[in-house]
Design a protein around this motif. Structure first.
Motif, PDB file in Angstrom:
ATOM      1  N   ALA A 105       4.058   6.896   8.030  1.00 29.41           N
ATOM      2  CA  ALA A 105       3.945   5.808   6.901  1.00 29.41           C
ATOM      3  C   ALA A 105       3.825   6.828   5.689  1.00 29.41           C
ATOM      4  O   ALA A 105       4.380   6.562   4.533  1.00 29.41           O
ATOM      5  CB  ALA A 105       2.698   4.894   6.961  1.00 29.41           C
ATOM      6  N   GLN A 106       3.218   7.923   5.950  1.00 32.99           N
ATOM      7  CA  GLN A 106       2.854   8.936   4.757  1.00 32.99           C
ATOM      8  C   GLN A 106       4.036   9.492   4.250  1.00 32.99           C
ATOM      9  O   GLN A 106       4.600   9.597   3.179  1.00 32.99           O
ATOM     10  CB  GLN A 106       1.834   9.805   4.936  1.00 32.99           C
ATOM     11  N   GLU A 113       6.098   7.157   2.241  1.00 27.53           N
ATOM     12  CA  GLU A 113       5.654   6.982   0.985  1.00 27.53           C
ATOM     13  C   GLU A 113       6.009   8.203   0.259  1.00 27.53           C
ATOM     14  O   GLU A 113       6.523   7.814  -1.085  1.00 27.53           O
ATOM     15  CB  GLU A 113       4.185   6.917   1.136  1.00 27.53           C
ATOM     16  N   ASN A 114       6.015   9.213   0.804  1.00 22.60           N
ATOM     17  CA  ASN A 114       6.203  10.576  -0.193  1.00 22.60           C
ATOM     18  C   ASN A 114       7.816  10.629  -0.345  1.00 22.60           C
ATOM     19  O   ASN A 114       8.293  11.196  -1.463  1.00 22.60           O
ATOM     20  CB  ASN A 114       5.942  11.792   0.752  1.00 22.60           C
ATOM     21  N   MET A 147       9.543   8.213  -1.588  1.00 20.16           N
ATOM     22  CA  MET A 147       9.861   7.416  -2.643  1.00 20.16           C
ATOM     23  C   MET A 147       9.628   8.330  -4.045  1.00 20.16           C
ATOM     24  O   MET A 147       9.803   7.679  -5.057  1.00 20.16           O
ATOM     25  CB  MET A 147       8.973   6.431  -2.559  1.00 20.16           C
ATOM     26  N   TYR A 173      14.092   8.101  -0.867  1.00 13.30           N
ATOM     27  CA  TYR A 173      14.064   6.687  -1.142  1.00 13.30           C
ATOM     28  C   TYR A 173      13.609   6.330  -2.530  1.00 13.30           C
ATOM     29  O   TYR A 173      13.174   5.360  -2.772  1.00 13.30           O
ATOM     30  CB  TYR A 173      12.904   6.223  -0.180  1.00 13.30           C
ATOM     31  N   PRO A 230      13.023   1.860  -3.256  1.00 15.74           N
ATOM     32  CA  PRO A 230      11.669   1.699  -3.172  1.00 15.74           C
ATOM     33  C   PRO A 230      11.450   0.218  -2.215  1.00 15.74           C
ATOM     34  O   PRO A 230      10.546   0.350  -1.433  1.00 15.74           O
ATOM     35  CB  PRO A 230      11.006   1.733  -4.320  1.00 15.74           C
ATOM     36  N   ALA A 278       9.620   0.418   1.374  1.00 17.90           N
ATOM     37  CA  ALA A 278       8.008  -0.271   1.255  1.00 17.90           C
ATOM     38  C   ALA A 278       8.119  -1.314   2.700  1.00 17.90           C
ATOM     39  O   ALA A 278       7.122  -1.552   3.199  1.00 17.90           O
ATOM     40  CB  ALA A 278       7.841  -1.296   0.361  1.00 17.90           C
TER      41      ALA A 278
END
Length: 454
Positions: free
Chosen positions: A294-295, A298-299, A301, A307, A311, A315
């Motif tokens: 997940a991290q 996220e990074n 994006m 990404y 986004p 997500a």
């Protein structure tokens, strides 16, 4: 293609039985939205029939049960309506005669009749076809609250009525309440419904859909909820051999049938028509791995990362991975919490789907299209000035400097690509300039307030 069909069948069979808790503590439902792109002649229908065999058979059986229950209900309702009219007439005569005892008796009789009004039976069904989102909500309200839209020829879906109201499809995927307001029929709120989409179609169909509604579908996050695969082209490479027994596929369909029967045997709650779900969770090792995944997404994006321009899609990735892991874990009848091995398999597959999403569905980001247009404009201006690629004199003649063009923001807003002209497109123009600067094609001269393109 085979794996996507298998996931579609597993999602339909398991969505009504399980929920899953993310390592963050958030509980989500498990239906998937799946889209397979394959050219005509790639055996989409054949593969679908193999993996959805048990579901199609059970759906036909449920339709017959629904027909019989509906006919019985109509007969009981017709008899009840006669009783209701008769009792109302009795009360009307009593009121006209002003006989208090007769009025009291007639009221009691009418109350009993109203209490005994036949209850609309539950009408089981698994699959739905091309229908508006309001009609789908109506079916999920009147029939089973768990179903699927399955087709190997989704042309009618993407060009028809089923996707007219994308917000309702999003709400169903998210697990929220769908409110249906109508003038001619009673309004209702659909709660706890679960809908799997397992669609297969030709790339040309999706291209037409994107040309008409792509911006809306991306903007609302509808396409971001899909797991997408473009199947490898096999036409012309297949061998014409007789198909023998397929024990693994037979076992797959038997497991699907078992799960569907388990759901059918569970009694739904009276108010919501839904059943309590089995709650799955991740093991400690899988939870740690989930958080790393997940991290990482996220990074990715951040500006300059994979990404950054997607986004909406990024997500939803971990949500899809979590759902898939829960479905696979339950389908395989694995004991205990979801393992890191199951999570890794689902993560790898979802990342492959993510690559296909970016390549075949999302298209080029707007800023890339704008930057290409601006770069081509600069080259055309250099060509108009009669420039030709020239070379450094003190380096190998094979090293070209290329064409150059000096311009200001005003020049582009007045004479540049139409999409980047005017004040209303200032944001898009500056984003395109920023991208070309990062790529080294443009240098900004602060003193002259101008740009140098090479």
């Amino acid at each position: 293609m085979a794996l996507m069909c298998a996931l579609g069948a597993i999602s339909i069979a398991g969505q009504g039985l399980i929920d899953v808790e993310m390592p963050t503590g958030h509980r989500v439902q498990t239906p998937l939205m799946l889209l397979t792109l394959a050219d005509s002649g790639e055996r989409k229908t054949t593969v679908e029939k193999r993996f959805f065999k048990s579901i199609y058979e059970m759906n036909l059986a449920k339709i017959e049960i629904s027909k019989q229950r509906h006919e019985d209900y109509k007969k009981e309702l017709a008899i009840w309506q006669v009783e209701e009219r008769t009792t109302k007439s009795l009360l009307t005569r009593a009121i006209k005669s002003a006989d208090e005892d007769a009025i009291s008796f007639a009221r009691e009789q009418l109350e009993k009749v109203i209490e005994n009004k036949p209850i609309r039976p539950a009408l089981p069904r698994l699959l739905y076809d091309d229908a508006t989102p309001q009609a789908l909500a109506q079916h999920l309200h009147e029939y089973s609250p768990h179903g699927g839209v399955v087709t190997s020829e989704a042309n009618s879906i993407f060009s028809g009525r089923a996707l007219q109201e994308l917000d309702k499809m999003n709400t169903l995927w998210d697990g929220g309440d769908v409110i249906v307001d109508r003038l001619t029929r009673p309004s209702f709120i659909l709660s706890g419904a679960r809908l799997t989409l397992a669609l297969m179609t030709q790339p040309s169909v999706i291209e037409r859909f994107l040309s008409r509604r792509g911006e809306e579908a991306r903007g609302m996050g509808f396409l971001a909820r899909f797991l997408i695969v473009k199947a490898r082209k096999m036409a012309g490479k297949r061998r014409t051999n007789q198909i023998g027994s397929l024990p693994a596929l037979d076992a797959f369909n038997e497991r699907i049938k078992l799960l569907l029967n388990q759901e059918a045997e569970r009694k739904p709650e009276l108010e919501t028509k839904t059943t309590e779900k089995i709650l799955l969770s991740f093991s400690a090792e899988a939870s740690a791995l989930w958080k790393r995944y997940a991290q990482g997404i996220e990074n990715a994006m951040l500006d300059g990362q994979p990404y950054y321009y997607y986004p909406d899609h990024a997500a939803k990735l971990m949500d899809n991975i979590t759902r898939m892991a829960a479905l696979v874990h339950h389908f395989e009848d694995l004991s205990g919490p979801i393992s890191s091995e199951t999570l890794k398999f689902c993560y790898d597959f979802a990342r492959k789907c993510s690559t296909h999403f970016q390549r075949y569905l999302a298209g080029e980001p707007q800023v890339v299209v704008d930057a290409n247009a601006l770069g081509n404009f600069c080259i055309e201006k250099a060509d108009e000035a009669g420039q030709t690629p020239y070379y450094y004199t003190d380096i190998s003649k094979r090293l070209a400097i290329g064409r150059e063009y000096f311009f200001t923001l005003t020049d582009v807003k007045q004479y540049g690509p139409y999409r980047l002209r005017g004040r209303e497109n200032d944001g898009r123009l500056r984003a395109a300039l920023h991208l070309l600067e990062k790529m080294g094609h443009i240098i900004y001269d602060k003193g002259k307030h101008s740009y140098h393109f090479r």
